[in-house]
Design an enzyme around this catalytic site. Structure first.
Site, PDB file in Angstrom:
ATOM      1  N   THR A   1      48.906  36.985  35.261  1.00  0.00           N
ATOM      2  CA  THR A   1      47.633  37.014  35.371  1.00  0.00           C
ATOM      3  C   THR A   1      46.865  38.142  35.905  1.00  0.00           C
ATOM      4  O   THR A   1      45.993  38.713  35.055  1.00  0.00           O
ATOM      5  CB  THR A   1      47.152  35.772  36.282  1.00  0.00           C
TER       6      THR A   1
ATOM      7  N   ASN B   1      50.767  39.907  40.217  1.00  0.00           N
ATOM      8  CA  ASN B   1      49.469  39.123  41.186  1.00  0.00           C
ATOM      9  C   ASN B   1      49.803  39.400  42.627  1.00  0.00           C
ATOM     10  O   ASN B   1      48.868  39.571  43.423  1.00  0.00           O
ATOM     11  CB  ASN B   1      50.112  37.672  40.853  1.00  0.00           C
TER      12      ASN B   1
ATOM     13  N   LYS C   1      39.878  31.373  39.651  1.00  0.00           N
ATOM     14  CA  LYS C   1      40.990  32.112  40.400  1.00  0.00           C
ATOM     15  C   LYS C   1      40.082  33.337  41.122  1.00  0.00           C
ATOM     16  O   LYS C   1      39.449  33.981  40.439  1.00  0.00           O
ATOM     17  CB  LYS C   1      42.170  32.591  39.677  1.00  0.00           C
ATOM     18  N   ASN C   2      40.573  33.629  42.277  1.00  0.00           N
ATOM     19  CA  ASN C   2      39.785  34.924  42.680  1.00  0.00           C
ATOM     20  C   ASN C   2      39.893  36.226  42.112  1.00  0.00           C
ATOM     21  O   ASN C   2      39.304  36.969  41.755  1.00  0.00           O
ATOM     22  CB  ASN C   2      40.208  35.162  44.425  1.00  0.00           C
ATOM     23  N   ARG C   3      41.240  36.407  41.804  1.00  0.00           N
ATOM     24  CA  ARG C   3      41.649  37.371  40.899  1.00  0.00           C
ATOM     25  C   ARG C   3      41.083  37.354  39.476  1.00  0.00           C
ATOM     26  O   ARG C   3      40.740  38.740  38.761  1.00  0.00           O
ATOM     27  CB  ARG C   3      43.202  37.855  40.913  1.00  0.00           C
TER      28      ARG C   3
END
Length: 567
Positions: free
Chosen positions: A79, A100, A172-174
């Protein structure tokens, strides 16, 4: 002579007044939109195109440019790497987000790609959701500082003297922080313990008032007591995907079960995050994100003037569903059909609030997904669940080969990488390159291993004839990666602990193949079968917005994508 001069003047006037045969440069859009569907494999758009409704995927693939042969050019397809590569236009070896998370030798621990000890979550962090990488990493605040190259968001800011707005949203934060770049105006993701959308003190000390109002309405609660059932009752899910109950499927998050319908309420009432985990691991997490995006478009006035803005949306629920049930499941078919409706709703909102013909949208994904090994074996493929590089086994081999030292031979492991301990190498009086080579030879003989790469070999340069080795090299950044990279065979999953579900992270086609569709003003419609990379998205959206591409971008705009510009 006077007659010739008169004729020349008439001819010149005619040329100046004649219709221009070269297309005018189109007006730049007011808004560029970057849409990721996390883990949306490249074959889904064609595989299920007859089942899509009007106004969603059909609209963008018919009226836009559809690149059907789009692949990531590097090996570790996860991701964070995918989001960063699309946004920067370069590979992990250049932008630095090699996974990640990864082991940081400087601090002696694993670090999250967007985790930051110097910042705090706003509002404060509570219990975690289902995202295991966030559990391992970003316990406190979030920042994009580990991303070493500018993104399309940064290019918009630079090219508009800061006037263009940047909004980046994800579950998602990322998925929000990496595309959002260094200075987004808005950057939010979901807290898995509360269902609230949160930010970090890197960006601001309090959430925007419109986000606070959205959170106050508790939008994630509306599926309480309900069930996730099939979206369509008029089609044969088994024929289009596979049986509802497949060996190798997991039960989803919080005991959702292997077959439809899937409950949202946890079987254990004390498991407070379980309901939210179930929403996240269903198509409805995407609805939740789009609800927030619609508020953002209005509240931030995106696309309201001639200065181009950027909206980045990363829909994460496709990834959670795919991990649990696999790409040949009825659940993945269902979330894909519902993603088509998400796209329609997004386009309708953009038409109404920005204006049809006044925006450009690029849709892609951060990676694909491996089929369940159990499904692959039924198809006659060589497939299995293995873990050939367990640290304990590697440690035992190195102790047998070189002897025991005060320090362990394996300092850490992260993803496909093993990190050797320099103290052990020094104490044994051997060369680092020799240890790498011996370990690589031993690992290459383990079950399920396709190839092994070493730091020494990658640093020296991979021969151009080794296509897979070159993909590994594009995922290798010396100060962040380990010393030995273990590549599994196609259709092999990298863990024996994960006895159900599936994952991604390889250079094989099922992981590298993603969609790329570009739609909007100035885009020449058409289907393209030539090979391209999703890294071109950064240059595509920069060109659409009339700004320079991010400085690290290497993938160019595909030929013929936009109407010809006046010279």
């Amino acid at each position: 002579m006077r007659l010739l001069c008169l004729l020349a003047a008439i001819l010149l006037a005619a040329l100046l007044l004649a219709p221009d045969t070269v297309a005018e440069e189109p007006a730049h859009p007011r808004l560029v939109v970057l849409v990721y569907f996390d883990q949306f494999r490249g074959d889904y758009l064609a595989r299920w195109k007859d089942e899509f409704g009007e106004g969603g995927f059909k609209r963008i693939t018919t009226d836009g440019a559809w690149f059907q042969n789009c692949h990531y050019p590097y090996s570790y397809t996860v991701t964070a790497a995918g989001h960063s590569s699309v946004a920067t236009g370069c590979v992990p070896a250049v932008h630095g987000v090699v996974g990640n998370d990864w082991y940081d030798r400087g601090v002696g621990k694993t670090v999250n790609c967007v985790g930051s000890d110097r910042h705090e979550q706003v509002p404060g962090r509570t219990a975690e959701g289902t995202d295991s990488d966030e559990k391992k990493g970003a316990k406190g605040g979030v920042s994009p500082e580990r991303l070493l190259k500018p993104t399309i968001a940064d290019a918009i800011k630079l090219g508009t003297d800061g006037k263009g707005k940047v909004v980046a949203l994800s579950l998602k934060n990322r998925g929000a922080a990496l595309p959002g770049g260094r200075a987004p105006d808005v950057c939010y993701w979901m807290d898995g313990g509360t269902g609230l959308f949160v930010t970090s003190t890197y960006y601001r000390d309090a959430v925007h008032p419109w986000v606070a109002a959205f959170n106050k309405s508790k939008p994630a609660e509306r599926w309480r007591g309900k069930m996730w059932d099939r979206f369509r009752t008029d089609i044969d899910y088994a024929k289009l995907s596979g049986p509802d109950d497949i060996a190798g499927e997991s039960k989803g998050a919080s005991g959702q079960g292997r077959v439809f319908p899937h409950p949202f309420e946890p079987s254990d009432p004390k498991a407070k995050p379980a309901y939210l985990n179930a929403v996240y691991t269903s198509p409805f997490g995407n609805d939740l994100l789009l609800d927030l995006a619609e508020r953002a478009i209005s509240a931030e006035g995106l696309g309201k003037d001639d200065v181009p803005d950027l909206l980045s949306l990363s829909f994460s629920s496709n990834d959670a569903v795919g991990h649990a049930w696999g790409p040949d499941s009825q659940e993945v078919l269902d979330v894909t059909l519902r993603s088509d409706r998400i796209m329609k709703r997004l386009l309708d909102v953009l038409d109404a609030k920005v204006g049809r013909g006044k925006y450009v949208l690029a849709m892609t994904a951060d990676h694909g997904i491996c089929p369940l090994p159990e499904v692959s074996r039924k198809q006659g493929k060589d497939a299995a669940r293995v873990q050939p590089a367990l640290s304990a086994k590697v440690e035992a081999f190195l102790v047998e080969k070189y002897g025991k030292t005060a320090a362990k031979w394996v300092e850490a492991s992260s993803g496909p990488w093993l990190y050797l301990n320099a103290k052990a190498v020094t104490a044994a009086g051997v060369k680092q390159a020799d240890v790498e080579a011996e370990l690589a030879q031993w690992l290459a003989k383990r079950d399920g291993v396709e190839a092994v790469s070493t730091r020494t070999a990658l640093t020296a340069g991979v021969p151009p004839t080794d296509a897979t080795g070159e993909m590994v090299a594009r995922s290798f950044r010396a100060e962040r990666c380990g010393d030995v990279y273990v590549l599994l065979k196609p259709y092999y999953l990298p863990t024996a602990v994960l006895d159900t579900g599936t994952t991604h992270g390889s250079p094989w086609e099922y992981d590298t193949h993603v969609p790329l569709v570009v739609y909007g003003t100035g885009v020449v419609p058409g289907v393209h079968t030539g090979r391209v990379t999703p890294l071109a998205t950064a240059a595509i959206l920069s060109t659409a917005a009339g700004v320079k591409a991010p400085s690290g971008a290497t993938a160019p705009v595909p030929t013929g994508l936009f109407v010809p510009h006046r010279k």
